[in-house]
Each structure stands twice: as structure tokens, then as C-alpha cells.
Scaffold this active site. Sequence first.
Site, short mmCIF file in Angstrom:
data_model
loop_
_atom_site.label_atom_id
_atom_site.label_comp_id
_atom_site.label_asym_id
_atom_site.label_seq_id
_atom_site.Cartn_x
_atom_site.Cartn_y
_atom_site.Cartn_z
N ASP A 374 -1.66 -68.16 38.83
CA ASP A 374 -1.19 -68.00 40.20
C ASP A 374 -0.47 -69.27 40.67
O ASP A 374 -1.01 -70.37 40.59
CB ASP A 374 -2.39 -67.72 41.11
CG ASP A 374 -1.99 -67.38 42.53
OD1 ASP A 374 -1.34 -66.35 42.73
OD2 ASP A 374 -2.35 -68.16 43.44
N GLU A 403 3.24 -66.97 37.26
CA GLU A 403 3.55 -66.25 38.49
C GLU A 403 4.21 -67.24 39.45
O GLU A 403 3.58 -67.76 40.36
CB GLU A 403 2.28 -65.64 39.10
CG GLU A 403 2.54 -64.74 40.30
CD GLU A 403 2.30 -65.42 41.65
OE1 GLU A 403 2.60 -64.79 42.67
OE2 GLU A 403 1.82 -66.57 41.67
#
Length: 646
Positions: A374, A403
Site C-alpha cells: 500500500d 500500489e
Amino acid sequence: MSNKIEELARHRLVIETVSPLIEGGRFAAKAVAGWPFRITADIFGDGHEVIAAAVVLPDGSEHRMALIENDRWGGEVVFDKNGPAHFSIIAWRDLWGTWARDTRKKIDAGQDVSVEMQEASQLLAQTKAPRGSGPALKKLLSAAKKDDAEALLAPDAAELMGRIGPRANTTRYETDVPVWVDRERAAFSAWYELFPRSTGPEGQHGTFRDVIDRLDYVKDLGFDVLYFPPIHPIGTTNRKGKNNALRAEPEDVGSPYAIGSPEGGMMDVHPELGTLEDFDALVEAAEGKGLEIALDIALNASPDHPWIKEHPDWFERRPDGSIKFAENPPKKYEDIVNFRYYNDDGTPNAPFWKAIRDLFLFWAKRGVLSFRVDNPHTKPFPFWEWIIAEVRAKYPGAIFLSEAFTRPKVMKRLAKVGFNQSYTYYTWRNTKAELTEYLTELTTEDCANYMRPNFFTNTPDINPYFNHTSGRPGFRTRAIMAASLSGNWGLYSGFELCEADWLPPKDEYLNSEKYELKHRDYDQPGHIKGDIRLINHIRREEPAMRDFRNLRFFHASDERVLYYGRFDETTGSYLLFHVLIDPLNPAEFEFEVPLWEFGQPDDGAVDVVDMLQGNSFEWRGKTHWLALDPHTRPYAIWKLMPTETE
């Protein structure tokens, strides 16, 4: 002085502009075990001698390169093992090749070649025959004694001497070029994302055991990676309510990205999901169905994370000593606090770095080798380079998905430091021009050697603007394009049900699953599961779908139609795609069949299979017409084969 002369003289030939070479060899190019790996370089020298070149692998094996054009040479190698590798390039003056070329010219001109026959004898005498080549070499020596020039110029002689003939001025490229060799799933995979806590019965928190019951559904759709958002205990301090409300109600489950509570941190699981043993059972059950579990590693800590008390120096502090909450002005994340990656003196916060490395190793030991990371662009590049190298040292098959929806150069740097896959701008590329330009960059520019896109259609954070008003046709075409334009693709659950409710003015979901349980009827009318099954089946069965860099765009007369092909020359797998980007209006258009790919003239023919309908027919001639309708047939997929002739 003499040493300098000797050093320069050893590099008589020029080897430069090597590709792939990432930042001068600072980073590794990416390869896939068992896949052809293309290497090119400019290779030339002084004079008119024949030059030969080869790629050299770590085992010492040589793989010959061929001249492409304008002193550009190319060759392919195959790395058979996942892990670190390298290659170099050597070039040499091919003495036999030069002799053969010049002798042929003299014979064709009717000139005497008696001296050339003596030269041939000398070259053959210098040649050492490896095992198995002795008889053939003796045959050439005998031909030279008999002045049998034609025997020495025959193709079998050229092949033999090309392999074992004497070399002059052998030059090696100045450095070994690093390569990281991945397992295939790093380059070719289909991801399905779901929240485990939403898999339970209506109104109940799901468990890992409930997810086991969903595995057949994911497998039936054709996915091979099942990805979960964070599965750890969730904090209660500043917990967010539904739709990211600042105040949570007592029944609100909170965002799984606010990690940490008295029940544990990132190496623990949320108690309502089950135990680590339950998670192990899920990983084993998934493996039994050919599915791989991927976890979201979000380096976020809630204010309740145990590390705050155990390691207070691992967190950023304000001048007054209070802990610093995460924010990206004007956005604030009151339920998350920031980790500290560097100390005040600029040195790395090494104990924290090692703890995160151990976090990855902990889950890898439990059978998880795929990690979606993330927001990695908000953490230091050296941190990721070290972490990935450390994890790969023990688990070379580990896959890291970045990401990072951020600036292009930042995305690319993360790929260079080791991320195997990268999120992209696909969700915001909607027109024919935008898609063509972006895919051309990803497949043909230098980034194709180190950055592998993963085309997610949506995420829990991104409800694409395009799908707000596109209806079912838009969901169908976006899934087909994501799966056929990229080697890696994925979707977040609900996309197959055409979920589009949004929270204006943002491209976010209304009633986001990030903040509440969501129970779905996966058989509700209007779903697109058939389209997903079809494209994943085609991906599995057609070799052309593996390496996304074989993508080629072709001409269609309507700007609302994206027309492209995927072609694998080795297997003869060739697919064409017509996709109607306009989700509201039909299109009738002219397109060209790429007959030239089959060596056919403009009035030639190819056999065609309609991959949607299953019928077969022939396309004769280059120009054809096709009609697509968003509500009945918004896309077409064709399998092409050379027409058999009697």
C-alpha cells in the site's frame, strides 16, 4: 604506457547501447524463467572484417547474436531458474567468416584463389575441435589440401566453423548486466480482491473459514491470485465510520488500514476472522485449487498499535512530543499514525527496517509469496530496495505489487528498485488515443524492461468515473481490455456485478466496503461473470496472452473502437480484439486484417475463429467491415490461423 596500449588494444571491437541495461546496470532488468529474453546491442569495428557476437550467461554458455540492421545486433536467451542472474556480450572478428566471404567474391569474379586456399589451411590448423567435431574438421582439412574451395564454402562448413573457428580481437562488454528472473506469475496473473470480513452470512462478520467457501467462485471465474486487504486487528481510537465519517458508531467495523489494537499488530489476525491456524488452513485450501493468496502490506499503524508503547522511536513525533497522524493535505487520516524511517541525523531507523523485513518473512513462511504494498511511494526508495532484496534472498519467488498511483517517474523508480508489478493509470485512460499512447509507452519504451503493469479495473479506493454512467457495457469492455492489454490484471469484487454507486464529486464508492461489511448477491441479474470467465480462459489457453510486450495496434476507421492484436510467433498463437469504447452508441467501421503478419498479399486470406460464438470462417482480402453494439456485442475476439492451401 605499454599497459595503457595493451588495455586499449584489447577492446578493438565496440559493444555499446546494450539493452536491457537499467540505469547503467545500477538496477536489474526483469526476465521470466522459461521465457525468451531479448538482448540487443550496437556492435561494430574498424575495417570490413566479418564480426560475430554472442550473449554469455553465468554458466559460460554462449548464445549467438544476429545482425539486425545498421550495426544493431540481437539475440535471445532463456533463464531457467528464478533468482538473480546476469549476462554479458562478447564480439570477435570472425576469421573464417571473413575468409569465406572474400573467397566467394573472388571465385565469382573469376580470380585465382590459390593463396586463399593456403590461408584456409592455416585457419583450419589453428582450429581446435571440441568433442564430436573432429571428423568434420578433418574433412575440411582434406578439402583444403585438395584445393576444394566449394567444399570449404558449403553451408555445413560455415556452420561448423562459425561454432569452432578461430577468433581474433575478442572483446567483452565492460560489465556484467544484472537480471532478476521471476517465476511466471510475476508477469502473468489474474487477481481477484475481496474483503474476508464480508464473506459471512448477512449481517455477520466473515471468517477465514467463510473465505474457503468462496474459493470455488474465484477459481470458476478464472483467477489465480486471491488478494485480501489487511487482515489484522483494527484500532478503535479515531475509528472511521461509514463513508469515511469522522465519528464511528459502536457497530462500525472500522478501516482495515488502521492496523493495530491490544489484540496485536501486523503479524496477527483480526480475532473475528479467526486464528493464524485458520489462515494457514485457508492458504492450504487455496493452493489445492490452484489459487495463491496475496496479502496487503500497509505500513499504517492505528494509535492503538502495540509498537507505539514497545518502540516509541519508530514513530514520527511533533515538536511537542505528540505522535504525528498521517495526512496528505487537505486529506487527513486521523485513525493512522506515521512510522519513522530515518533518524534525525539522517541514518536509517535500522531496527524498524528490520522489523518490516521480518514482517514479510513471517507471512512468507506461512505460504504467502505475493504482496500488494500500500502506497509504497510514500516510503523511502532505499527502504524498499533493501527490504525486497532481503526477502528475495530467502524467498526468490516473492512477488511485490506496487500500489503507487503517483507521478510516472516515481512509479518507475519503485519498479527499478525491485517491485515485480505496478499499478498503473489504466483506470483513467478511456479514449482510443489515451489507451494507445499509454500502452505504447508501457510496451515499447525502456520501462518495458523493468516495469510490469497490473491493470486493475477498480479498487476499494477507486470507483472509476467512466463506470459511473457506462452501465453494463462499460464494465464489460473495461474488464476485457484490462485482461487483454496487460499480462497482469485484476478486479475488486463487485465489479463483476457492475457496482457503480459513487460518492460525488470523487471517484470513490458510496457505502465503501473499507468502512462497513458488504454482502452481495453474486448471481444478481446484469452481472458480467461470463465475460470474465471467457477472457481468463483465453488468457490461459493462448500463449500470445502471456508476454504483454507483443501488443500491436491496428487501424480501425472509428475512433471509438480500439483495435489491437497479440501475437506469439513461436506457437503461432494470434488474437485480434475489437473493443467499442463508447458504452452508449453502436459503431459500424472498417478495419484492416493484418495479412502481412502471415506473409500474405492484400488479397490473401486467413482462417478465423470467433472466440465468442465459436464459429469458424475465412477472411479474404485486407479490408473488412464490422458492427459492434454496446448492449449486445461491445467487443469481438478473433483467433487467426494461416489458411491451409492444397
